[in-house]
Design an enzyme around this catalytic site. Sequence first.
Site, mmCIF file in Angstrom:
data_model
loop_
_atom_site.group_PDB
_atom_site.id
_atom_site.type_symbol
_atom_site.label_atom_id
_atom_site.label_comp_id
_atom_site.label_asym_id
_atom_site.label_seq_id
_atom_site.Cartn_x
_atom_site.Cartn_y
_atom_site.Cartn_z
ATOM 1 N N ARG A 274 -4.776 1.030 8.089
ATOM 2 C CA ARG A 274 -5.019 0.660 6.570
ATOM 3 C C ARG A 274 -3.800 0.882 5.765
ATOM 4 N NH1 ARG A 274 -7.976 5.233 4.107
ATOM 5 N NH2 ARG A 274 -5.944 5.646 2.746
ATOM 6 N N HIS A 278 -7.197 3.651 0.252
ATOM 7 C CA HIS A 278 -8.891 3.702 0.819
ATOM 8 C C HIS A 278 -9.582 2.710 -0.347
ATOM 9 C CE1 HIS A 278 -12.904 4.532 2.051
ATOM 10 N NE2 HIS A 278 -13.360 4.854 0.792
ATOM 11 N N TYR A 287 -1.430 11.895 0.965
ATOM 12 C CA TYR A 287 -1.653 12.566 2.272
ATOM 13 C C TYR A 287 -1.123 11.882 3.414
ATOM 14 C CZ TYR A 287 -5.041 8.513 1.797
ATOM 15 O OH TYR A 287 -5.363 7.291 1.697
#
Length: 388
Positions: A274, A278, A287
């Site tokens: 990805r 998100h 992160y």
Amino acid sequence: MSKSIHKPGFVLGDALDIPTFKVLKQDGTLYKGAQEPEFDKEMALKLYDDLVFIRVLDERMVGAQRQGRIPFYLASLGEEAASVGSAGALKPQDMIFAQYREQGALRHRGFTVDQFMDQCFSNDRDLGKGRQMPIHYGSKALNYNTISSPLGTQIPQAAGYAYGQKLDGLDACTICYFGEGAASEGDFHAGLNMAAVLKCPTIFLCRNNGYAISTPSAEQFSGDGVASRGIGYGIATLRVDGNDLLAVYAATAAARAYALEHNAPVLIEAMSYRLGAHSTSDDPTGYRSKDEEAQWAKKDPILRYKHWLTQKDWWSDEQEKTLYAEHRANILAAMKAAEKRPVPTIDHLITDVYDEPTPHLRQQLKQLKAHMRKYPEQYPKTSGRLDA
């Protein structure tokens, strides 16, 4: 029946050594021994058009959310090949149960730019009648089941739908998309076990994009990805390079043939990444590193497929510029038109729940309208739509 042993012997989690199916290298050349899928130039260019459309659509709609024009969006940046390539190998009669990064599959089926925009802006032409947040698409005409927000709900539903296809003797299967994070939900295990035991012609396609929002795969499971679980349930399983459109297409075509021939499910684990957040509510810098993203950006699935088209003399830089310009213009025009349309009538709140609205629903709607008339300043967008 398994063989007998007479001393304890453990089968370790990595004993299966599941390989990854690949066809295209990043430079557009084929791996040694790999074969191109059997589709012609027209299909090849159609698939590329779908890839580019979704890339441009996602960029534009993320921008629209940042401008406050829509409340939410979820892009498929870096994962387009998984949905477009798999959809290309299906037949129109096959049912699609999507998660929320399968815009490419819906575009391939024929969903128009206006339909995308009408849903995202929840206007009066929205097929969902304004009752869902953006990117929760659905189309009965295109055999694309309406998307639900909760993770994994579509997995047992897809198994059940495919069971019905089998009972009806249809020349059709069901494909079910989900991410590796959804594979940690109970519905994943219930759905796969149901499909395996009842022998439902279901293609379970897991997009393993490395993250369940902010949780990396290494913190989600210690086994060999999601593919090993399919084998555990007695399901024919294949792991594929999800950024390789030709490999995804070939894998899905083989899965469809197997599912229909054997009336049995197949699990495909498409390995991808990805590249974006998100969703528009997420900040991935908290992160993961920019270096990690940069390394995966070099594996861009659209660029890989473009290299292949170019080497076959099916594509040029001039065509590239024209295609991107056309999609940008069409998407922008459709967006401007969609956001100017009125919202759906409030009456749609109680339609499609039952064949005919029940007396208690009609009474509740009446009370709601009375409340909205009493406080019109709180409902500016619905003024004039209460009695439509």
